[in-house]
Design a protein around this motif. Structure first.
Motif, PDB file in Angstrom:
ATOM      1  N   UNK A  33       5.435  -1.241  -3.475  1.00 38.17           N
ATOM      2  CA  UNK A  33       6.557  -1.723  -4.059  1.00 38.17           C
ATOM      3  C   UNK A  33       6.202  -2.667  -5.406  1.00 38.17           C
ATOM      4  N   UNK A  34       5.329  -2.225  -6.191  1.00 37.54           N
ATOM      5  CA  UNK A  34       4.805  -2.881  -7.366  1.00 37.54           C
ATOM      6  C   UNK A  34       4.053  -4.128  -6.948  1.00 37.54           C
ATOM      7  N   UNK A  35       3.689  -4.309  -5.744  1.00 33.87           N
ATOM      8  CA  UNK A  35       2.652  -5.683  -5.603  1.00 33.87           C
ATOM      9  C   UNK A  35       1.244  -5.142  -4.784  1.00 33.87           C
ATOM     10  N   UNK A  36       0.344  -5.618  -5.115  1.00 32.95           N
ATOM     11  CA  UNK A  36      -1.204  -5.363  -4.722  1.00 32.95           C
ATOM     12  C   UNK A  36      -1.385  -6.086  -3.645  1.00 32.95           C
ATOM     13  N   UNK A  37      -1.901  -5.627  -2.741  1.00 30.36           N
ATOM     14  CA  UNK A  37      -2.395  -6.234  -1.314  1.00 30.36           C
ATOM     15  C   UNK A  37      -3.806  -5.944  -0.847  1.00 30.36           C
ATOM     16  N   UNK A  38      -4.375  -6.615  -0.283  1.00 30.45           N
ATOM     17  CA  UNK A  38      -5.905  -6.499   0.069  1.00 30.45           C
ATOM     18  C   UNK A  38      -6.160  -6.863   1.398  1.00 30.45           C
ATOM     19  N   UNK A  39      -6.751  -5.822   2.002  1.00 32.53           N
ATOM     20  CA  UNK A  39      -7.221  -6.011   3.518  1.00 32.53           C
ATOM     21  C   UNK A  39      -8.683  -5.671   3.662  1.00 32.53           C
ATOM     22  N   UNK A  66      -4.909   6.510  14.646  1.00 34.71           N
ATOM     23  CA  UNK A  66      -3.735   6.404  14.317  1.00 34.71           C
ATOM     24  C   UNK A  66      -2.994   4.863  14.383  1.00 34.71           C
ATOM     25  N   UNK A  67      -3.864   3.947  15.002  1.00 36.10           N
ATOM     26  CA  UNK A  67      -3.133   2.526  14.719  1.00 36.10           C
ATOM     27  C   UNK A  67      -3.015   2.117  13.396  1.00 36.10           C
ATOM     28  N   UNK A  68      -1.792   1.021  13.455  1.00 34.55           N
ATOM     29  CA  UNK A  68      -1.413   0.762  12.221  1.00 34.55           C
ATOM     30  C   UNK A  68      -1.592  -0.680  12.092  1.00 34.55           C
ATOM     31  N   UNK A  69      -1.579  -1.127  10.785  1.00 29.16           N
ATOM     32  CA  UNK A  69      -1.574  -2.576  10.121  1.00 29.16           C
ATOM     33  C   UNK A  69      -0.408  -2.566   9.237  1.00 29.16           C
ATOM     34  N   UNK A  70       0.056  -3.916   9.187  1.00 30.93           N
ATOM     35  CA  UNK A  70       0.840  -4.366   8.156  1.00 30.93           C
ATOM     36  C   UNK A  70      -0.085  -4.987   7.085  1.00 30.93           C
ATOM     37  N   UNK A  71      -0.134  -4.194   5.798  1.00 30.40           N
ATOM     38  CA  UNK A  71      -0.957  -4.518   4.740  1.00 30.40           C
ATOM     39  C   UNK A  71      -0.563  -6.018   4.234  1.00 30.40           C
ATOM     40  N   UNK A  72       0.499  -6.517   4.261  1.00 34.65           N
ATOM     41  CA  UNK A  72       0.787  -7.966   3.802  1.00 34.65           C
ATOM     42  C   UNK A  72       0.275  -9.083   4.792  1.00 34.65           C
ATOM     43  N   UNK A  88      -6.413 -10.684   2.293  1.00 31.54           N
ATOM     44  CA  UNK A  88      -7.168 -11.415   1.033  1.00 31.54           C
ATOM     45  C   UNK A  88      -5.994 -11.556   0.010  1.00 31.54           C
ATOM     46  N   UNK A  89      -5.891 -12.952  -0.576  1.00 33.38           N
ATOM     47  CA  UNK A  89      -5.079 -13.101  -1.567  1.00 33.38           C
ATOM     48  C   UNK A  89      -5.376 -12.260  -2.970  1.00 33.38           C
ATOM     49  N   UNK A  90      -4.390 -11.843  -3.601  1.00 31.45           N
ATOM     50  CA  UNK A  90      -4.633 -10.658  -4.878  1.00 31.45           C
ATOM     51  C   UNK A  90      -4.155 -11.521  -6.137  1.00 31.45           C
ATOM     52  N   UNK A  91      -4.907 -11.490  -7.080  1.00 36.81           N
ATOM     53  CA  UNK A  91      -4.329 -11.855  -8.424  1.00 36.81           C
ATOM     54  C   UNK A  91      -4.491 -10.851  -9.411  1.00 36.81           C
TER      55      UNK A  91
END
Length: 101
Positions: A33-39, A66-72, A88-91
Motif C-alpha cells: 500500500x505504498x509503504x516499505x516494510x522490512x523484516x 505456509x506459516x504466515x507473518x504480518x510484515x508490519x 526493522x524501521x525503514x526510511x
C-alpha cells in the motif's frame, strides 16, 4: 541507530518480497500500500527465506510450510509458525530504502 542502504525504491514491486542484506543480517523488504516494510528474511520455524514466499494483504507466507507473518509487526499469524520475526524501521530518502539496524 545505524541506517544501512538496503535497496532502491524502484527495485521494489507491490506485493512481491525483495531480498536485501544489512551488515550480516538477511533482510526482506515489502512494498505494501505504498509503504516499505522490512523484516528478518529467515522464517523462525524452519529457516526458509521469506523473500521466496508469497506476499498478500500485508502478510508474508513462508515458502516451506505456509506459516504466515504480518510484515508490519512481525507477528506469527498461523501454524506452524509460533515465534514472531524481527522487524526493522525503514526510511526512504531520495529513492533509497534505508533500514535501521
Amino acid at each position: 541507530m545505524t541506517l544501512k542502504f538496503a535497496a532502491n525504491l524502484d527495485d521494489l514491486n507491490p506485493d512481491e518480497p525483495y531480498a536485501a542484506m544489512g551488515d550480516k543480517e538477511q533482510i526482506a523488504l515489502y512494498l505494501v500500500d505504498g509503504e516499505v516494510y522490512a523484516t528478518h528474511n529467515v522464517c523462525t520455524h524452519q529457516f526458509a527465506l521469506l523473500s521466496d514466499g508469497f506476499l498478500e494483504d500485508g502478510c508474508i507466507e513462508c515458502p516451506l510450510h505456509q506459516g504466515k507473518f504480518d510484515v508490519k509487526t512481525g507477528a506469527a499469524l498461523c501454524a506452524p509458525v509460533t515465534a514472531p520475526i524481527k522487524t526493522y524501521r525503514v526510511h526512504v530518502e531520495g529513492g533509497a530504502v534505508m533500514v535501521e539496524l
